[in-house]
Design a protein around this motif. Structure first.
Motif, PDB file in Angstrom:
ATOM      1  N   LYS A   1       2.453   0.135  -4.379  1.00 21.77           N
ATOM      2  CA  LYS A   1       1.356   0.157  -5.488  1.00 21.77           C
ATOM      3  C   LYS A   1       1.763   0.317  -6.775  1.00 21.77           C
ATOM      4  O   LYS A   1       0.964  -0.373  -7.504  1.00 21.77           O
ATOM      5  CB  LYS A   1       0.813   1.645  -4.933  1.00 21.77           C
TER       6      LYS A   1
ATOM      7  N   ALA B   1      -6.285   0.164   1.127  1.00 18.53           N
ATOM      8  CA  ALA B   1      -5.717  -0.046   0.031  1.00 18.53           C
ATOM      9  C   ALA B   1      -6.657  -0.212  -1.105  1.00 18.53           C
ATOM     10  O   ALA B   1      -7.628  -1.042  -0.994  1.00 18.53           O
ATOM     11  CB  ALA B   1      -4.642  -1.581   0.204  1.00 18.53           C
TER      12      ALA B   1
ATOM     13  N   VAL C   1      -0.915  -6.105   2.823  1.00 17.65           N
ATOM     14  CA  VAL C   1      -0.942  -5.035   3.452  1.00 17.65           C
ATOM     15  C   VAL C   1      -1.454  -5.013   4.878  1.00 17.65           C
ATOM     16  O   VAL C   1      -2.034  -6.102   5.344  1.00 17.65           O
ATOM     17  CB  VAL C   1      -2.109  -4.089   2.660  1.00 17.65           C
TER      18      VAL C   1
ATOM     19  N   SER D   1       0.687  -1.178   0.052  1.00 25.06           N
ATOM     20  CA  SER D   1      -0.092   0.087  -0.059  1.00 25.06           C
ATOM     21  C   SER D   1       0.751   1.311   0.034  1.00 25.06           C
ATOM     22  O   SER D   1       0.137   2.288  -0.123  1.00 25.06           O
ATOM     23  CB  SER D   1      -0.843   0.202   1.071  1.00 25.06           C
TER      24      SER D   1
END
Length: 244
Positions: A48, A71, A65, A43
Protein backbone atom coordinates in the motif's frame (compact mmCIF):
# COMPACT_ATOMS: atom_id res chain seq x y z
CA UNK A 1 6.04 54.30 -36.89
CA UNK A 2 3.20 52.04 -38.21
CA UNK A 3 5.74 49.75 -39.79
CA UNK A 4 7.63 49.51 -36.55
CA UNK A 5 4.47 48.69 -34.57
CA UNK A 6 3.47 46.06 -37.12
CA UNK A 7 6.89 44.50 -36.89
CA UNK A 8 6.66 44.45 -33.11
CA UNK A 9 3.19 42.88 -33.17
CA UNK A 10 4.26 40.31 -35.77
CA UNK A 11 7.35 39.44 -33.73
CA UNK A 12 5.27 39.10 -30.57
CA UNK A 13 2.85 36.77 -32.35
CA UNK A 14 5.70 34.55 -33.58
CA UNK A 15 7.17 34.33 -30.07
CA UNK A 16 3.74 33.46 -28.66
CA UNK A 17 3.19 30.70 -31.20
CA UNK A 18 6.66 29.22 -30.66
CA UNK A 19 6.20 29.36 -26.90
CA UNK A 20 2.84 27.61 -27.14
CA UNK A 21 4.26 24.93 -29.41
CA UNK A 22 7.18 24.34 -27.05
CA UNK A 23 4.83 24.01 -24.07
CA UNK A 24 2.65 21.55 -25.95
CA UNK A 25 5.67 19.48 -26.96
CA UNK A 26 6.90 19.45 -23.35
CA UNK A 27 3.51 18.25 -22.13
CA UNK A 28 3.41 15.50 -24.73
CA UNK A 29 6.96 14.45 -23.86
CA UNK A 30 6.08 14.32 -20.14
CA UNK A 31 3.02 12.25 -20.89
CA UNK A 32 5.01 9.85 -23.06
CA UNK A 33 7.72 9.48 -20.44
CA UNK A 34 5.41 8.76 -17.47
CA UNK A 35 6.70 5.53 -15.99
CA UNK A 36 4.35 2.63 -15.53
CA UNK A 37 4.71 0.61 -12.35
CA UNK A 38 2.96 -2.56 -11.22
CA UNK A 39 2.81 -3.40 -7.51
CA UNK A 40 2.05 -7.03 -6.76
CA UNK A 41 0.39 -7.96 -3.45
CA UNK A 42 -0.44 -4.28 -3.24
CA UNK A 43 -3.00 -4.58 -0.44
CA UNK A 44 -0.39 -5.51 2.18
CA UNK A 45 1.30 -3.02 4.51
CA UNK A 46 4.37 -2.51 2.37
CA UNK A 47 2.47 -2.74 -0.90
CA UNK A 48 0.00 0.00 0.00
CA UNK A 49 2.74 2.45 0.92
CA UNK A 50 4.74 1.65 -2.21
CA UNK A 51 1.62 2.37 -4.28
CA UNK A 52 1.12 5.65 -2.40
CA UNK A 53 4.74 6.67 -2.89
CA UNK A 54 4.60 5.87 -6.60
CA UNK A 55 1.45 7.95 -7.07
CA UNK A 56 3.05 10.86 -5.22
CA UNK A 57 5.98 10.69 -7.62
CA UNK A 58 3.64 11.00 -10.58
CA UNK A 59 3.95 7.45 -11.84
CA UNK A 60 1.19 5.49 -13.55
CA UNK A 61 0.35 2.79 -11.03
CA UNK A 62 -1.38 -0.57 -11.35
CA UNK A 63 -2.08 -2.33 -8.05
CA UNK A 64 -2.47 -6.12 -8.28
CA UNK A 65 -4.52 -7.60 -5.46
CA UNK A 66 -6.22 -10.89 -4.67
CA UNK A 67 -9.44 -9.24 -3.47
CA UNK A 68 -10.28 -5.76 -4.76
CA UNK A 69 -13.11 -5.39 -2.20
CA UNK A 70 -10.54 -5.25 0.58
CA UNK A 71 -8.26 -2.80 -1.21
CA UNK A 72 -8.64 0.97 -1.04
CA UNK A 73 -6.36 3.15 -3.13
CA UNK A 74 -6.15 6.62 -4.59
CA UNK A 75 -8.58 7.09 -7.50
CA UNK A 76 -5.61 7.40 -9.87
CA UNK A 77 -4.56 3.81 -9.19
CA UNK A 78 -5.61 1.11 -11.65
CA UNK A 79 -6.63 -1.90 -9.55
CA UNK A 80 -6.21 -5.39 -11.00
CA UNK A 81 -7.83 -8.30 -9.14
CA UNK A 82 -5.78 -11.43 -9.76
CA UNK A 83 -4.03 -13.89 -7.49
CA UNK A 84 -0.25 -13.71 -7.83
CA UNK A 85 -0.09 -17.42 -8.73
CA UNK A 86 -2.62 -16.89 -11.53
CA UNK A 87 -0.60 -14.14 -13.21
CA UNK A 88 0.63 -14.80 -16.73
CA UNK A 89 3.36 -13.14 -18.78
CA UNK A 90 0.97 -10.87 -20.66
CA UNK A 91 -0.46 -9.53 -17.38
CA UNK A 92 2.89 -7.88 -16.63
CA UNK A 93 3.83 -6.62 -20.08
CA UNK A 94 4.23 -2.88 -20.74
CA UNK A 95 5.48 -1.88 -17.30
CA UNK A 96 8.76 -0.09 -16.63
CA UNK A 97 8.91 -1.29 -13.04
CA UNK A 98 7.34 -4.26 -11.25
CA UNK A 99 7.44 -4.44 -7.45
CA UNK A 100 6.81 -7.73 -5.66
CA UNK A 101 5.47 -6.95 -2.17
CA UNK A 102 4.44 -10.53 -1.41
CA UNK A 103 4.34 -11.52 2.25
CA UNK A 104 3.24 -14.69 4.04
CA UNK A 105 3.58 -15.76 7.68
CA UNK A 106 1.72 -19.09 7.73
CA UNK A 107 2.45 -21.17 4.64
CA UNK A 108 6.11 -20.21 4.31
CA UNK A 109 6.66 -22.48 1.31
CA UNK A 110 4.75 -19.90 -0.73
CA UNK A 111 7.71 -17.53 -0.59
CA UNK A 112 9.87 -19.72 -2.80
CA UNK A 113 6.91 -20.95 -4.85
CA UNK A 114 5.72 -17.45 -5.73
CA UNK A 115 9.14 -16.15 -6.76
CA UNK A 116 9.76 -19.21 -8.93
CA UNK A 117 6.44 -18.52 -10.64
CA UNK A 118 7.23 -14.82 -11.16
CA UNK A 119 10.72 -15.52 -12.46
CA UNK A 120 9.24 -17.91 -15.00
CA UNK A 121 6.59 -15.53 -16.35
CA UNK A 122 8.96 -12.53 -16.34
CA UNK A 123 11.64 -14.21 -18.47
CA UNK A 124 12.30 -11.81 -21.34
CA UNK A 125 10.40 -8.95 -19.68
CA UNK A 126 12.51 -5.76 -19.78
CA UNK A 127 10.91 -4.22 -16.67
CA UNK A 128 12.96 -3.62 -13.55
CA UNK A 129 11.79 -6.17 -10.98
CA UNK A 130 12.10 -5.22 -7.32
CA UNK A 131 11.40 -7.59 -4.45
CA UNK A 132 10.49 -6.67 -0.87
CA UNK A 133 12.99 -8.88 0.92
CA UNK A 134 14.02 -9.86 4.41
CA UNK A 135 16.79 -8.80 6.77
CA UNK A 136 17.92 -12.25 7.89
CA UNK A 137 20.09 -12.85 4.84
CA UNK A 138 22.16 -9.67 5.31
CA UNK A 139 25.81 -10.48 5.93
CA UNK A 140 27.61 -9.70 9.16
CA UNK A 141 31.15 -9.86 7.75
CA UNK A 142 33.04 -8.51 4.74
CA UNK A 143 33.67 -12.00 3.38
CA UNK A 144 29.92 -12.71 3.32
CA UNK A 145 30.15 -15.96 5.24
CA UNK A 146 27.91 -15.20 8.24
CA UNK A 147 24.34 -13.97 7.88
CA UNK A 148 22.27 -12.05 10.43
CA UNK A 149 20.02 -15.07 10.82
CA UNK A 150 23.06 -17.10 12.01
CA UNK A 151 23.81 -14.83 14.96
CA UNK A 152 22.69 -15.42 18.59
CA UNK A 153 20.90 -12.05 18.59
CA UNK A 154 18.48 -13.04 15.85
CA UNK A 155 14.99 -13.66 17.36
CA UNK A 156 14.20 -17.37 17.30
CA UNK A 157 10.54 -16.81 16.45
CA UNK A 158 11.48 -15.09 13.18
CA UNK A 159 13.95 -17.71 11.93
CA UNK A 160 11.40 -19.67 9.82
CA UNK A 161 10.17 -16.63 7.87
CA UNK A 162 13.74 -15.31 7.56
CA UNK A 163 14.81 -18.58 5.98
CA UNK A 164 11.84 -18.42 3.62
CA UNK A 165 12.67 -14.90 2.44
CA UNK A 166 16.34 -15.87 2.08
CA UNK A 167 15.25 -18.64 -0.31
CA UNK A 168 13.68 -15.96 -2.50
CA UNK A 169 17.06 -14.25 -2.81
CA UNK A 170 18.75 -17.55 -3.67
CA UNK A 171 16.28 -18.07 -6.53
CA UNK A 172 17.09 -14.61 -7.89
CA UNK A 173 20.88 -14.59 -7.56
CA UNK A 174 21.74 -16.82 -10.55
CA UNK A 175 19.04 -15.31 -12.78
CA UNK A 176 20.28 -13.22 -15.70
CA UNK A 177 17.06 -13.16 -17.65
CA UNK A 178 15.38 -10.44 -15.60
CA UNK A 179 16.58 -7.13 -14.16
CA UNK A 180 15.96 -7.92 -10.50
CA UNK A 181 16.80 -6.05 -7.27
CA UNK A 182 16.14 -7.62 -3.86
CA UNK A 183 15.65 -4.93 -1.19
CA UNK A 184 16.35 -5.95 2.43
CA UNK A 185 14.95 -3.88 5.30
CA UNK A 186 16.90 -3.57 8.56
CA UNK A 187 16.26 -5.71 11.64
CA UNK A 188 13.29 -3.67 12.88
CA UNK A 189 10.58 -2.91 10.33
CA UNK A 190 8.06 -0.44 11.84
CA UNK A 191 4.56 -0.48 10.23
CA UNK A 192 2.92 2.67 11.60
CA UNK A 193 5.82 5.11 12.03
CA UNK A 194 5.59 8.28 9.93
CA UNK A 195 7.74 8.98 6.91
CA UNK A 196 10.88 10.89 7.91
CA UNK A 197 12.71 10.96 4.59
CA UNK A 198 15.88 10.00 6.47
CA UNK A 199 17.22 6.70 5.22
CA UNK A 200 20.23 5.23 3.48
CA UNK A 201 20.53 2.64 0.74
CA UNK A 202 23.29 0.19 1.65
CA UNK A 203 24.73 -3.04 0.27
CA UNK A 204 24.82 -6.70 1.29
CA UNK A 205 26.23 -6.08 4.76
CA UNK A 206 24.16 -5.56 7.91
CA UNK A 207 24.59 -1.99 9.13
CA UNK A 208 23.57 0.22 12.05
CA UNK A 209 22.59 3.87 11.79
CA UNK A 210 24.30 6.75 13.60
CA UNK A 211 22.30 5.90 16.75
CA UNK A 212 23.44 2.29 16.75
CA UNK A 213 20.02 1.07 15.57
CA UNK A 214 18.83 -1.13 12.75
CA UNK A 215 15.34 0.04 11.92
CA UNK A 216 13.15 1.78 9.36
CA UNK A 217 9.49 2.68 8.97
CA UNK A 218 7.44 1.07 6.21
CA UNK A 219 6.89 4.57 4.81
CA UNK A 220 10.62 5.31 4.51
CA UNK A 221 11.22 1.84 3.10
CA UNK A 222 8.61 2.57 0.40
CA UNK A 223 10.36 5.85 -0.43
CA UNK A 224 13.70 4.07 -0.69
CA UNK A 225 12.13 1.39 -2.89
CA UNK A 226 11.02 4.06 -5.38
CA UNK A 227 14.48 5.65 -5.33
CA UNK A 228 15.97 2.28 -6.22
CA UNK A 229 13.32 1.69 -8.88
CA UNK A 230 14.10 4.98 -10.61
CA UNK A 231 17.89 4.62 -10.38
CA UNK A 232 19.22 2.53 -13.27
CA UNK A 233 22.51 1.83 -11.45
CA UNK A 234 20.77 -0.78 -9.30
CA UNK A 235 20.53 -3.99 -11.29
CA UNK A 236 20.77 -7.75 -10.60
CA UNK A 237 21.78 -7.26 -6.99
CA UNK A 238 20.67 -7.21 -3.37
CA UNK A 239 20.67 -3.91 -1.52
CA UNK A 240 19.76 -2.96 2.02
CA UNK A 241 17.90 0.03 3.40
CA UNK A 242 18.26 1.57 6.86
CA UNK A 243 16.55 4.53 8.54
CA UNK A 244 18.06 7.18 10.78
Amino acid sequence: MRKTISQILFGTLIVFLISGLTTLQAKNTTKEQTMKIAVLAASGKAGKLIVEEAINKGLEVSAFVRDSKKAQFDSRVHVVQKDIFKLESNDLEGFDVIVDAFGEWQNLSLHKAHIEHLVQILAGNSAKFLVVGGAGSLYMDKKHTVMFIDTPDFPQEYIPVAKATAEVLEVLRPNNKINWVYVSPPAVFIPDAPKSGKYKITGEKFELNSKGESKISYADYAAAMLDIALDSTYSKQRVGVIGE
